[in-house]
Structures are given as structure tokens and as C-alpha cells.
Design an enzyme around this catalytic site. Structure first.
Site, PDB file in Angstrom:
ATOM      1  N   SER A 150       0.856  -1.174   0.000  1.00 42.18           N
ATOM      2  CA  SER A 150       0.000   0.000   0.000  1.00 42.18           C
ATOM      3  C   SER A 150       0.892   1.223   0.000  1.00 42.18           C
ATOM      4  O   SER A 150       2.074   1.148   0.363  1.00 42.18           O
ATOM      5  CB  SER A 150      -0.883  -0.002   1.255  1.00 42.18           C
ATOM      6  OG  SER A 150      -1.493   1.261   1.466  1.00 42.18           O
ATOM      7  N   TYR A 163      -2.331  -1.102  10.770  1.00 43.97           N
ATOM      8  CA  TYR A 163      -2.327  -1.402   9.330  1.00 43.97           C
ATOM      9  C   TYR A 163      -1.040  -0.911   8.682  1.00 43.97           C
ATOM     10  O   TYR A 163      -0.371  -1.640   7.942  1.00 43.97           O
ATOM     11  CB  TYR A 163      -3.549  -0.754   8.672  1.00 43.97           C
ATOM     12  CG  TYR A 163      -3.600  -0.922   7.176  1.00 43.97           C
ATOM     13  CD1 TYR A 163      -4.067  -2.105   6.604  1.00 43.97           C
ATOM     14  CD2 TYR A 163      -3.203   0.101   6.319  1.00 43.97           C
ATOM     15  CE1 TYR A 163      -4.116  -2.271   5.230  1.00 43.97           C
ATOM     16  CE2 TYR A 163      -3.252  -0.044   4.946  1.00 43.97           C
ATOM     17  CZ  TYR A 163      -3.708  -1.234   4.403  1.00 43.97           C
ATOM     18  OH  TYR A 163      -3.747  -1.391   3.030  1.00 43.97           O
TER      19      TYR A 163
END
Length: 289
Positions: A150, A163
Site C-alpha cells: 500500500s 495497518y
């Protein structure tokens, strides 16, 4: 796990496995790989959620098969990969995509919640790679491992510290093993999407303590959650990420990193040209909008 079974046809055809294929990037990548001629195993913890993927594959007569695989369960991974190698004799491509988001200020997260985040997003990647490597390393022709990271593997945001941590860890892991696996003809690719229009938000977890109005971070959590939710609704589509993944696999000489989405590109450029305090101020102001 090293097995040398499978049909001659299976040995000739490139074989791919994609984790987290029930929706979003995994769903789109599985379809595109199959449409490009890869015999694709679209895996998910609950394959009932992948029924529409199987239906499309049947309608288009694609070389795609649904397979159950839970990245947090070693026995599940072992069973799935043994089945693939027994049927096809090899694994040419692994796309590690399974994952979810955990929202909440760091102080409000329990250690068990953070551990669960790592079990799926990071240790899940480790488990699948370690089970796949003996086959890729000994089958001849190497292989390709694609880790879907990401933009948050390079740029951190507030309220998603767990995360972000898993994605930073995935980036470091990928860089390190790329050195080790290169001599065996195994390539490692990192995909770094920005906001993606998918079911990511729907599948994310917002712990009870993060929802507590008495939390000193409650307003920040609400603002960031609303902002991320808004961004994902108007974001890059999973099909664009899937195209980047498949183009990289087919290129022959893939880059190590691929950034996907104009927002991700802009963020990296800003981070490169700003001091941390300037960048921090920009992110803070963006969240408050």
C-alpha cells in the site's frame, strides 16, 4: 513442500495463485490472470463469497478454480498448495493480496487486535511464501511473488497505525528476500496502491474502544474514517491495480515497486519534497477537511 506431480499440460501452462480473491484487487487480479491464460487458483478463506467469480469463470470458460485458503492457518495453506502442485505440477505466480484494515488510535487498540492485524496482513504473507518457496525454487524456471502492499507501506497516516505497521513490515520483508531469491530465478514485486474503490472499508475493523465517545481520540477517529471512506468511494478501481500486477508479471523484467493511483504518486512526491513537519501539517489539514 516439494512435489513433482501433475500433468504434462499442467507443467506447460503457467500456474498462479491469488490470496484474498473474494473481492477487490484479488477478485480482479484472478480474473485478469485467467483471461491472460494462466491457470489461476483464486483463493479465499470463505470461497462461498467468491461464487460470482466462479460464475464468470464458467461463463467465459476461463482456466480458473476456486480454492479455500486461510492465510492465518498453516494447515489450510499447506493443503491448498499441495493440491495445486498435485494437479498442475508447479506454481509460477503467487499474488499475496489477503488483508484488512484496523482503524483506531494506537492507545485505544488492544494488543490482541494488533496481533490479529499482523496475523493476516504480515504473517499471512510470510506463511504463504514459505510454503510456496520450495516448489518455486526447485521446479525450474523460477517464479514471481507479488506482494500487494500500500502507499501506507511508505507513508503513514493517523488512526491506522497497526495497518501501516503491517505494510511497512511487508516492504522490508520484500526487499530483503528479493536478494535471497534472485539467484534462484524468483522475482519479487511490490504493488503500492493508493485509495482503491473496493470493499476495503466494508471489510475493515473498527474496535469498540475506538468508538467510545469518551476516548480522547474519538473526534480524530471519526474524521479519519470519514475521510478514508470518502477517498475509497472516489478512488482508483481494483481493475487498474490488477492490470498493473498482470503487466508486471508478463513484462519479463519487472520493476521491484509499482505505485498505483494518482493520489499515491502525489503523496510520495510531496513526502520527497517536504520536511516531515511540513508533510505532517499537510496530512493533518487534509484529515480535517
Amino acid at each position: 513442500m516439494v512435489l513433482n506431480k501433475g500433468t504434462k499440460e499442467g507443467a506447460r501452462q503457467k500456474v498462479a495463485i491469488v490470496t484474498g480473491s473474494s473481492s477487490g484487487i484479488g477478485y480482479a487480479t484472478s480474473l485478469l490472470l485467467a483471461r491472460k491464460g494462466f491457470y489461476t487458483y483464486a483463493s479465499a478463506r470463505n470461497i462461498d463469497k467468491s461464487a460470482s467469480l466462479g460464475s464468470i469463470a464458467n461463463t467465459e470458460r476461463l482456466p480458473l478454480k476456486l480454492i479455500q485458503l486461510d492465510v492465518t492457518d498453516d494447515s489450510s495453506i499447506k493443503a491448498a498448495l499441495e493440491k495445486i502442485v498435485l494437479e498442475k505440477g508447479r506454481i509460477d505466480v503467487l499474488v499475496n493480496n489477503a488483508g484488512y484494515g484496523l482503524f483506531g488510535a494506537f492507545e485505544d487498540l488492544t494488543l490482541d487486535e494488533i496481533k490479529a492485524q499482523f496475523e493476516t496482513n504480515f504473517f499471512g504473507v510470510i506463511r504463504v511464501i514459505q510454503h510456496v518457496l520450495p516448489t518455486m525454487r526447485t521446479q525450474g524456471g523460477g517464479g514471481i511473488i507479488v506482494n500487494v502492499s500500500s502507499i501506507n507501506g511508505r507513508v503513514a497516516f493517523p488512526v491506522i497505525s497497526a495497518y501501516v505497521s503491517t505494510k511497512f513490515a511487508t516492504e522490508g520483508l520484500s526487499e530483503s528476500i528479493a536478494y535471497e531469491l534472485g539467484p534462484f530465478g524468483i522475482k519479487v514485486i511490490l504493488i503500492e496502491p493508493g485509495a482503491i474503490g473496493s470493499n476495503f472499508m466494508k471489510g475493515s475493523v473498527l474496535p469498540k474502544r475506538a468508538l467510545d465517545p469518551q476516548s480522547p481520540y474519538s473526534e480524530l477517529v471519526k474524521k479519519v474514517s470519514a475521510k478514508i471512506g470518502s477517498d475509497h468511494k472516489n478512488a482508483t478501481q481494483p481493475e487498474e491495480v490488477a492490470k498493473t500486477i498482470v503487466d508486471a508479471i508478463l513484462s519479463g523484467k519487472p520493476e521491484f515497486r509499482y505505485v498505483v493511483g494518482s493520489d499515491a504518486i502525489s503523496l510520495l512526491e510531496a513526502r520527497k519534497n517536504m520536511s516531515f513537519s511540513e508533510f505532517q501539517k499537510m496530512i493533518t489539514q487534509n484529515v480535517k477537511q
